[in-house]
Write a protein that holds these residues in place. Structure first.
Motif, short mmCIF file in Angstrom:
data_model
loop_
_atom_site.label_atom_id
_atom_site.label_comp_id
_atom_site.label_asym_id
_atom_site.label_seq_id
_atom_site.Cartn_x
_atom_site.Cartn_y
_atom_site.Cartn_z
N PHE A 171 32.97 19.38 10.88
CA PHE A 171 33.96 19.47 11.95
C PHE A 171 35.36 19.04 11.53
CE2 PHE A 171 30.02 19.42 14.51
CZ PHE A 171 30.24 20.61 15.20
N THR A 172 35.45 18.05 10.63
CA THR A 172 36.78 17.55 10.30
C THR A 172 37.41 18.24 9.09
OG1 THR A 172 35.82 15.80 8.96
CG2 THR A 172 36.36 15.25 11.24
N GLU A 173 36.60 18.68 8.13
CA GLU A 173 37.16 19.28 6.92
C GLU A 173 36.77 20.73 6.76
OE1 GLU A 173 36.21 16.82 3.43
OE2 GLU A 173 35.87 15.18 4.82
N ASP A 174 35.99 21.24 7.71
CA ASP A 174 35.53 22.61 7.63
C ASP A 174 34.74 22.84 6.33
OD1 ASP A 174 35.42 24.75 9.24
OD2 ASP A 174 37.21 25.74 8.46
N MET A 175 34.02 21.81 5.93
CA MET A 175 33.32 21.91 4.65
C MET A 175 31.81 21.85 4.83
SD MET A 175 33.25 19.73 1.22
CE MET A 175 31.62 19.23 1.69
N VAL A 176 31.11 22.78 4.17
CA VAL A 176 29.65 22.75 4.15
C VAL A 176 29.20 22.96 2.71
CG1 VAL A 176 27.50 23.81 4.91
CG2 VAL A 176 29.42 23.69 6.48
N ASP A 177 28.25 22.16 2.28
CA ASP A 177 27.69 22.30 0.94
C ASP A 177 26.22 22.65 1.14
OD1 ASP A 177 26.55 21.86 -1.56
OD2 ASP A 177 27.93 20.24 -2.04
N PRO A 178 25.92 23.98 1.24
CA PRO A 178 24.55 24.37 1.64
C PRO A 178 23.46 23.83 0.70
CG PRO A 178 25.89 26.29 1.06
CD PRO A 178 26.81 25.13 1.08
N ILE A 179 23.76 23.75 -0.59
CA ILE A 179 22.73 23.27 -1.53
C ILE A 179 22.43 21.79 -1.25
CG2 ILE A 179 22.24 22.79 -3.97
CD1 ILE A 179 23.80 25.32 -4.68
N ALA A 180 23.49 20.98 -1.16
CA ALA A 180 23.30 19.55 -0.93
C ALA A 180 22.65 19.30 0.43
CB ALA A 180 24.63 18.82 -1.02
N VAL A 181 23.05 20.08 1.45
CA VAL A 181 22.52 19.86 2.79
C VAL A 181 21.03 20.21 2.85
CG1 VAL A 181 22.64 20.62 5.20
CG2 VAL A 181 24.75 20.14 3.95
N THR A 182 20.66 21.36 2.31
CA THR A 182 19.24 21.76 2.34
C THR A 182 18.38 20.73 1.62
OG1 THR A 182 20.08 24.00 2.13
CG2 THR A 182 17.70 23.73 1.97
N ALA A 183 18.80 20.40 0.38
CA ALA A 183 18.02 19.44 -0.41
C ALA A 183 17.99 18.09 0.30
CB ALA A 183 18.62 19.30 -1.80
N GLY A 184 19.11 17.71 0.92
CA GLY A 184 19.20 16.43 1.60
C GLY A 184 18.28 16.34 2.81
N LEU A 185 18.16 17.46 3.53
CA LEU A 185 17.27 17.47 4.69
C LEU A 185 15.81 17.33 4.25
CD1 LEU A 185 18.91 20.27 6.90
CD2 LEU A 185 18.86 17.80 7.35
N VAL A 186 15.47 18.03 3.17
CA VAL A 186 14.10 17.93 2.64
C VAL A 186 13.83 16.49 2.21
CG1 VAL A 186 12.59 18.61 0.72
CG2 VAL A 186 13.97 20.34 1.90
N GLN A 187 14.79 15.93 1.47
CA GLN A 187 14.64 14.57 0.96
C GLN A 187 14.42 13.57 2.09
OE1 GLN A 187 17.80 13.41 -1.60
NE2 GLN A 187 16.90 11.44 -2.11
#
Lengths: 212, 10
Positions: A171-187
């Motif tokens: 929301f603040t930087e308009d930034m998404v890192d799909p690889i980090a987010v997916t792996a992070g959710l699994v972790q």
């Protein structure tokens, strides 16, 4: 930097100090998976290679150096100083089942096809599953020293705090890192079972014991 | 448009 990430990182730092405290105070690495610790050292070394050519901030630099140094020091403690207290016969998770798929995933999902970017992706996927040998060991022995569970809780909290951090950054930087987010959710999901027992038993003053 | 991810996290 936002508060979620700051507290996440601080929780990560705390987890390492708790682990060191556990090893030094009990003069033993009983209950700690050497394989998980070796995977974490691999994660930090492959991810933080940019230490040598990319400057983000003093905070970022210091933390990276600390994570690499402390993970190598923990390996030294386990392999040499407290070697007799480590029982490889209960640390039996097959890490090749983790390493292989992480190599494949990194080859499939990355931001650029370059050595540092492939290693970065690999480290992200590997970090997501690096805790498995430790959780597997816990499952096998069915119990853990309280200080070991505090270590795991701090490590899990670090991952959990990164999730609101990503939402905030979206929301603040308009930034998404799909690889980090997916792996992070699994972790983070891998910790759910552990957290359940931690909150219902350890924080109520009971010993960490899994139902038979 | 989304910004490209930069590796500024730990």
């Amino acid at each position: 930097m936002n508060l979620f990430r700051l507290f996440g990182d601080l929780s990560h730092l705390a987890s390492i100090f708790i682990l060191l405290q556990k090893i030094q105070s009990t003069r033993s690495c009983r209950g700690i998976s050497f394989k998980t610790q070796a995977l974490y050292a691999t994660v930090f070394i492959t991810r933080y290679l940019d230490l040598f050519y990319e400057w983000v901030s003093l905070y970022n630099f210091t933390m990276k150096v600390f994570f690499i140094a402390s993970s190598c020091y923990i390996l030294y403690l386990m392999k040499y100083k407290y070697r007799p207290t480590h029982d490889p016969s209960i640390d039996t998770f097959r890490v090749e089942y983790l390493l292989g798929p992480c190599v494949v995933l990194a080859l499939l999902f990355h931001y650029k096809f370059s050595i540092p970017e492939l290693l970065w992706s690999f480290s992200i996927f590997l970090e997501a599953v690096a805790i498995l040998p430790q959780l597997f060991m816990l499952q096998r022995t069915g119990e853990a020293e309280t200080i070991t569970t505090h270590y795991l809780a701090a490590l899990g909290a670090y991952r959990a705090l990164y999730i609101p951090n990503w939402i905030y950054r979206y929301f603040t930087e308009d930034m998404v890192d799909p690889i980090a987010v997916t792996a992070g959710l699994v972790q983070t999901a891998l910790y759910l079972d552990f957290f359940y027992v931690y909150f219902t038993k350890v924080l109520q003053g009971q010993k960490f014991e899994l139902p038979a | 448009p989304l910004a490209e991810p930069k590796h500024d996290e730990l």
